[in-house]
Design a protein around this motif. Sequence first.
Motif, PDB file in Angstrom:
ATOM      1  N   ALA A  16      48.910  20.658 125.489  1.00 34.59           N
ATOM      2  CA  ALA A  16      50.029  20.960 126.124  1.00 34.59           C
ATOM      3  C   ALA A  16      51.376  21.027 125.608  1.00 34.59           C
ATOM      4  O   ALA A  16      52.151  21.657 125.007  1.00 34.59           O
ATOM      5  N   LEU A  17      51.681  19.290 125.084  1.00 37.38           N
ATOM      6  CA  LEU A  17      52.652  18.840 124.361  1.00 37.38           C
ATOM      7  C   LEU A  17      52.795  19.596 122.878  1.00 37.38           C
ATOM      8  O   LEU A  17      53.621  19.801 122.351  1.00 37.38           O
ATOM      9  N   LEU A  18      51.610  19.485 122.043  1.00 37.25           N
ATOM     10  CA  LEU A  18      51.538  20.151 120.704  1.00 37.25           C
ATOM     11  C   LEU A  18      51.897  21.811 120.883  1.00 37.25           C
ATOM     12  O   LEU A  18      52.471  22.180 119.946  1.00 37.25           O
ATOM     13  N   GLU A  19      51.254  22.483 121.836  1.00 35.98           N
ATOM     14  CA  GLU A  19      51.547  23.873 121.879  1.00 35.98           C
ATOM     15  C   GLU A  19      53.204  24.164 122.067  1.00 35.98           C
ATOM     16  O   GLU A  19      53.626  25.014 121.348  1.00 35.98           O
ATOM     17  N   GLY A  20      53.833  23.369 122.874  1.00 36.02           N
ATOM     18  CA  GLY A  20      55.044  23.418 123.207  1.00 36.02           C
ATOM     19  C   GLY A  20      56.010  22.964 122.054  1.00 36.02           C
ATOM     20  O   GLY A  20      56.979  23.714 121.758  1.00 36.02           O
ATOM     21  N   LEU A  21      55.872  22.007 121.280  1.00 35.01           N
ATOM     22  CA  LEU A  21      56.442  21.638 120.215  1.00 35.01           C
ATOM     23  C   LEU A  21      56.329  22.750 118.949  1.00 35.01           C
ATOM     24  O   LEU A  21      57.262  23.033 118.309  1.00 35.01           O
ATOM     25  N   SER A  22      54.863  22.922 118.885  1.00 33.77           N
ATOM     26  CA  SER A  22      54.841  24.139 117.978  1.00 33.77           C
ATOM     27  C   SER A  22      55.794  25.581 118.278  1.00 33.77           C
ATOM     28  O   SER A  22      56.075  26.180 117.143  1.00 33.77           O
ATOM     29  N   LEU A  23      55.892  25.728 119.386  1.00 35.16           N
ATOM     30  CA  LEU A  23      56.636  26.928 119.735  1.00 35.16           C
ATOM     31  C   LEU A  23      58.317  26.846 119.415  1.00 35.16           C
ATOM     32  O   LEU A  23      58.960  27.457 118.956  1.00 35.16           O
ATOM     33  N   ILE A  24      58.532  25.527 119.801  1.00 46.21           N
ATOM     34  CA  ILE A  24      60.000  24.999 119.421  1.00 46.21           C
ATOM     35  C   ILE A  24      60.282  25.109 118.042  1.00 46.21           C
ATOM     36  O   ILE A  24      61.359  25.918 117.419  1.00 46.21           O
ATOM     37  N   ALA A  25      59.228  24.608 117.085  1.00 44.80           N
ATOM     38  CA  ALA A  25      59.428  24.720 115.778  1.00 44.80           C
ATOM     39  C   ALA A  25      59.490  26.125 115.208  1.00 44.80           C
ATOM     40  O   ALA A  25      60.247  26.577 114.233  1.00 44.80           O
ATOM     41  N   LEU A  26      58.581  27.088 115.735  1.00 44.31           N
ATOM     42  CA  LEU A  26      58.544  28.300 115.449  1.00 44.31           C
ATOM     43  C   LEU A  26      59.848  29.131 115.882  1.00 44.31           C
ATOM     44  O   LEU A  26      60.411  29.916 115.008  1.00 44.31           O
ATOM     45  N   VAL A  27      60.342  28.824 116.923  1.00 44.90           N
ATOM     46  CA  VAL A  27      61.479  29.828 117.529  1.00 44.90           C
ATOM     47  C   VAL A  27      62.758  29.301 116.646  1.00 44.90           C
ATOM     48  O   VAL A  27      63.808  30.071 116.583  1.00 44.90           O
ATOM     49  N   PHE A  28      62.794  27.639 116.870  1.00 42.32           N
ATOM     50  CA  PHE A  28      64.381  27.426 116.414  1.00 42.32           C
ATOM     51  C   PHE A  28      64.206  26.741 114.993  1.00 42.32           C
ATOM     52  O   PHE A  28      65.375  26.310 114.599  1.00 42.32           O
ATOM     53  N   ILE A  29      63.181  26.770 114.271  1.00 46.44           N
ATOM     54  CA  ILE A  29      63.308  26.484 113.071  1.00 46.44           C
ATOM     55  C   ILE A  29      62.705  27.454 112.042  1.00 46.44           C
ATOM     56  O   ILE A  29      63.536  28.229 110.993  1.00 46.44           O
ATOM     57  N   ILE A  55      45.744  29.226 121.892  1.00 50.27           N
ATOM     58  CA  ILE A  55      44.284  29.765 122.275  1.00 50.27           C
ATOM     59  C   ILE A  55      43.530  28.532 122.699  1.00 50.27           C
ATOM     60  O   ILE A  55      42.961  28.419 123.816  1.00 50.27           O
ATOM     61  N   LEU A  56      43.762  27.554 121.988  1.00 51.09           N
ATOM     62  CA  LEU A  56      42.852  25.989 122.333  1.00 51.09           C
ATOM     63  C   LEU A  56      43.457  25.509 123.756  1.00 51.09           C
ATOM     64  O   LEU A  56      42.621  25.284 124.520  1.00 51.09           O
ATOM     65  N   PHE A  57      44.802  25.998 124.028  1.00 49.81           N
ATOM     66  CA  PHE A  57      45.265  25.439 125.296  1.00 49.81           C
ATOM     67  C   PHE A  57      44.680  26.358 126.485  1.00 49.81           C
ATOM     68  O   PHE A  57      44.500  25.676 127.449  1.00 49.81           O
ATOM     69  N   VAL A  58      44.628  27.613 126.324  1.00 50.51           N
ATOM     70  CA  VAL A  58      43.988  28.334 127.368  1.00 50.51           C
ATOM     71  C   VAL A  58      42.530  28.212 127.540  1.00 50.51           C
ATOM     72  O   VAL A  58      42.183  28.036 128.664  1.00 50.51           O
ATOM     73  N   LEU A  59      42.056  27.949 126.348  1.00 49.30           N
ATOM     74  CA  LEU A  59      40.262  27.687 126.515  1.00 49.30           C
ATOM     75  C   LEU A  59      40.014  26.358 127.141  1.00 49.30           C
ATOM     76  O   LEU A  59      39.274  26.167 127.907  1.00 49.30           O
ATOM     77  N   TYR A  60      41.127  25.276 126.835  1.00 49.59           N
ATOM     78  CA  TYR A  60      40.678  24.040 127.204  1.00 49.59           C
ATOM     79  C   TYR A  60      41.252  23.791 128.769  1.00 49.59           C
ATOM     80  O   TYR A  60      40.567  23.209 129.682  1.00 49.59           O
ATOM     81  N   THR A  61      42.303  24.687 129.174  1.00 45.24           N
ATOM     82  CA  THR A  61      42.585  24.866 130.495  1.00 45.24           C
ATOM     83  C   THR A  61      41.492  25.035 131.506  1.00 45.24           C
ATOM     84  O   THR A  61      41.163  24.986 132.422  1.00 45.24           O
ATOM     85  N   ILE A  62      40.679  26.504 130.997  1.00 45.58           N
ATOM     86  CA  ILE A  62      39.481  26.739 131.600  1.00 45.58           C
ATOM     87  C   ILE A  62      38.473  25.861 131.645  1.00 45.58           C
ATOM     88  O   ILE A  62      37.882  25.616 132.732  1.00 45.58           O
ATOM     89  N   ASN A  63      38.198  25.257 130.530  1.00 39.68           N
ATOM     90  CA  ASN A  63      37.192  23.850 130.774  1.00 39.68           C
ATOM     91  C   ASN A  63      37.581  22.867 131.462  1.00 39.68           C
ATOM     92  O   ASN A  63      36.642  22.573 132.290  1.00 39.68           O
ATOM     93  N   VAL A  64      38.899  22.389 131.596  1.00 36.54           N
ATOM     94  CA  VAL A  64      39.141  21.306 132.371  1.00 36.54           C
ATOM     95  C   VAL A  64      38.894  21.738 133.810  1.00 36.54           C
ATOM     96  O   VAL A  64      38.726  21.214 134.810  1.00 36.54           O
ATOM     97  N   SER A  65      39.400  23.060 134.297  1.00 36.72           N
ATOM     98  CA  SER A  65      39.606  23.585 135.513  1.00 36.72           C
ATOM     99  C   SER A  65      38.089  23.506 136.192  1.00 36.72           C
ATOM    100  O   SER A  65      37.863  23.317 137.075  1.00 36.72           O
ATOM    101  N   ILE A  66      37.324  24.012 135.147  1.00 38.74           N
ATOM    102  CA  ILE A  66      35.905  23.949 135.588  1.00 38.74           C
ATOM    103  C   ILE A  66      35.507  22.616 136.012  1.00 38.74           C
ATOM    104  O   ILE A  66      34.413  22.296 136.962  1.00 38.74           O
ATOM    105  N   GLU A  67      35.519  21.605 134.931  1.00 37.99           N
ATOM    106  CA  GLU A  67      34.963  20.371 135.133  1.00 37.99           C
ATOM    107  C   GLU A  67      35.621  19.469 136.289  1.00 37.99           C
ATOM    108  O   GLU A  67      35.019  18.795 136.796  1.00 37.99           O
ATOM    109  N   GLU A  68      36.910  19.761 136.754  1.00 43.37           N
ATOM    110  CA  GLU A  68      37.782  19.098 137.502  1.00 43.37           C
ATOM    111  C   GLU A  68      37.541  19.844 138.831  1.00 43.37           C
ATOM    112  O   GLU A  68      38.175  19.402 139.882  1.00 43.37           O
TER     113      GLU A  68
END
Length: 103
Positions: A16-29, A55-68
């Motif tokens: 989640a942190l990496l996805e958010g930081l990549s969006l900041i880099a994309l939008v503001f830089i 995409i990894l965030f969405v897939l991993y969210t589904i994975n963690v949701s099922i496991e937890e």
Amino acid sequence: MLTHLKTNLGRLRLLALLEGLSLIALVFIAMPVKYMGSDPTLVKVIGPIHGVLFILFVLYTINVSIEENWQFLRTTWKVLLASIIPFGTFYVDKTILSRQKEV
């Protein structure tokens, strides 16, 4: 930070942190350089990286949701919704993911 890599929930929080930081880099830089500097190179590099992290965030969210055993209407949909709201992953990490128990 290394303790986050030991659990699925910790890895989701890191993603989640990496996805958010990549969006900041994309939008503001990268986007200002593309439109004000007439150089699309950064967008061509950062854009696909952000796309893969999204995409990894969405897939991993589904994975963690099922496991937890998260309840969809209580937790999962909020985390998934955060992935399409700009900077939502930061909010969801602070309000939801940080309060989940890491197993």
